[in-house]
Design a protein around this motif. Sequence first.
Motif: not given
Length: 418
Positions: A369-375
């Motif tokens: 899955g994709f996530c951002d820098s904050t998970l």
Amino acid sequence: EGRALFREYSSTGILDFDCTLGGAFGKTENPHLSASFSIEDATISKKGTNWKLAKLTGSGNIDNGDSKSSITTKLILESLMGEINGSPFRSIFSISNFKQPTIAGSAKVETDIRALDQFFDIEAIVEGEGNILIDAKISTTLLNPSEPLARDFLNYKARGRVILDRASIKLKDDERIYKIDTASFSIQDNSLEINQYTGTVNETKVSLNGSATNFLEYLFKKEGVLNVSGDVKTSSIDLQALFPKTNDDSQSKSGVIVDFPTRSSWNLNIVADQFLNGKFIANEISGKLLINSSKIEASNLHFLSQGGEITGSAGIYQFTANQYGLKTDFESKNINIKQLFATFNNFDQSFVRSEHLSGQTMANVQFKGFCDSTLSIDAKSIVANVDLTINDGALRDFEPLVSVADEIKKKPMLRLFV
């Protein structure tokens, strides 16, 4: 020509000089010079900098060689003692070819990291404190003698040892604080052998041994990349302590921001007593850990968690400035399903909760899955495959079934068939 080497320096002290000159002296010819000397209570400083050599005592000789020029001039210091920014040092060295000097010799100095950083202007260190002992032999050529730089030591041959004690270091482009209880290193040219390292990274206790290649390039050049390999042991790895925390808890469910090192690569065999991330707890962890500027990847993982045993791999990968990929592949045995649901907050649903469940599960789980820098994971991007088996399972006080049972109790005919 040799004046360029000393133009930016000032000095004081007592000099005893015994000199012999021979030959013609004119615009195109120099006499042969040979001299022996001794110095006492001398001070040397460089204009526009904070560093200073003081209380210098020593003896040596100088000779301008066959061509009687700066190119063939050689200075030998048979012994030199004094202080570098207030810390004692001892050295024996020679300088040959004053047009582009080659320095060879040995030095032993015990000082504070701050004083060393002021003296050498080390590119990678933003802040530093603590004791450091350097005992080394070195040979290097200064590319620009009028402005010698620390990076000149990249063109060198060296061996020796470095010992740090009760130190704290903050590196450029790295939010973590590295505290060193004790560390012992061996220098071999551009590499550093890590004989012993015990300390903390943020709040995580670490014991490390191995090697660090491109060590001097990392210290003295902006583009230098440090490559560390070896074995690491930790008492506990707390993800929220290892990575910088967010100021606003609403920004990140994990409470952390993923932060890859921009100028170092770590390839480690890891053994940890415990790993913590929120409610998730793993014990007796072993595996391989790879960290660089684009990924954090754990492979050959084995650990105990939620009453069972888990093996597999996991990784976080950076694709763009704030787009990351999360990938896991695990096989679990004898996991307590009640603990599993409680650990992961009932997987963000309220229909079937941990208090409803009992039993043990075996599962093979692949997750992407994709996530951002904050998970924070983009739910639409999730691709997951789960092969799940539950043994000795039970549903207790599960509201939908309780309401069905109540209806059955009201109807005698139904009770005959159930």
